[in-house]
Motif scaffolding. Sequence first.
Motif, PDB file in Angstrom:
ATOM      1  N   ALA A  89     131.055  38.387   8.049  1.00 60.40           N
ATOM      2  CA  ALA A  89     130.603  39.608   7.382  1.00 60.40           C
ATOM      3  C   ALA A  89     129.617  39.301   6.256  1.00 60.40           C
ATOM      4  CB  ALA A  89     131.803  40.381   6.840  1.00 60.40           C
ATOM      5  N   ILE A  90     129.882  38.239   5.505  1.00 60.23           N
ATOM      6  CA  ILE A  90     128.967  37.895   4.406  1.00 60.23           C
ATOM      7  C   ILE A  90     127.621  37.452   4.976  1.00 60.23           C
ATOM      8  CG2 ILE A  90     128.563  36.350   2.443  1.00 60.23           C
ATOM      9  CD1 ILE A  90     131.699  36.344   2.110  1.00 60.23           C
ATOM     10  N   TYR A  91     127.657  36.735   6.099  1.00 58.91           N
ATOM     11  CA  TYR A  91     126.398  36.375   6.752  1.00 58.91           C
ATOM     12  C   TYR A  91     125.615  37.643   7.101  1.00 58.91           C
ATOM     13  CZ  TYR A  91     122.949  34.957  10.117  1.00 58.91           C
ATOM     14  OH  TYR A  91     121.747  34.803  10.771  1.00 58.91           O
ATOM     15  N   GLU A  92     126.282  38.609   7.708  1.00 62.47           N
ATOM     16  CA  GLU A  92     125.601  39.860   8.073  1.00 62.47           C
ATOM     17  C   GLU A  92     125.031  40.546   6.835  1.00 62.47           C
ATOM     18  OE1 GLU A  92     127.768  42.687  10.401  1.00 62.47           O
ATOM     19  OE2 GLU A  92     128.470  41.182  11.817  1.00 62.47           O
ATOM     20  N   ILE A  93     125.848  40.620   5.794  1.00 59.85           N
ATOM     21  CA  ILE A  93     125.426  41.315   4.573  1.00 59.85           C
ATOM     22  C   ILE A  93     124.194  40.639   3.962  1.00 59.85           C
ATOM     23  CG2 ILE A  93     126.112  41.804   2.183  1.00 59.85           C
ATOM     24  CD1 ILE A  93     129.009  42.274   3.329  1.00 59.85           C
TER      25      ILE A  93
END
Length: 140
Positions: A89-93
């Motif tokens: 999720a942090i990668y996506e964000i």
Amino acid sequence: MSHGKMTRRGEREQAFVLIFQQLINQNTIEEIIDAAEESAEVRVAEFAAKLASGVEENNAVLDDKISKNTRGWSMTRLSKVSFALLRLAIYEILFEDSIPVSVSINEAVDLAKKYGGSEDAPFINGVLGSIAKELEESHE
């Protein structure tokens, strides 16, 4: 053989499984994808492979964000499900501008409910919420 179009959600779930497997067996994402495609009738979706590889390339940045936002938690106490989902999720964000932050958070929380223990979803929601807030403040 028709595979049907995989949904974004399905692709994200595939990416999570790849990232999760890597936490367990330490192989590269490429090796894990190759093994999956050889052993089963699994085609790893392009988007899933892109996400998982992106996570792999940016592990240091992602883990730094995780440790800064899990105050009082040592990284070793994180469940592997939480750890993999937070990385994803942090990668996506941080890197996937086409995906709204709220979508990345909601999807991670849904996957946590599906794969994790009872603590994983609220924990992930809290960590990602603080990262999202931090980002908003830095963009103002």
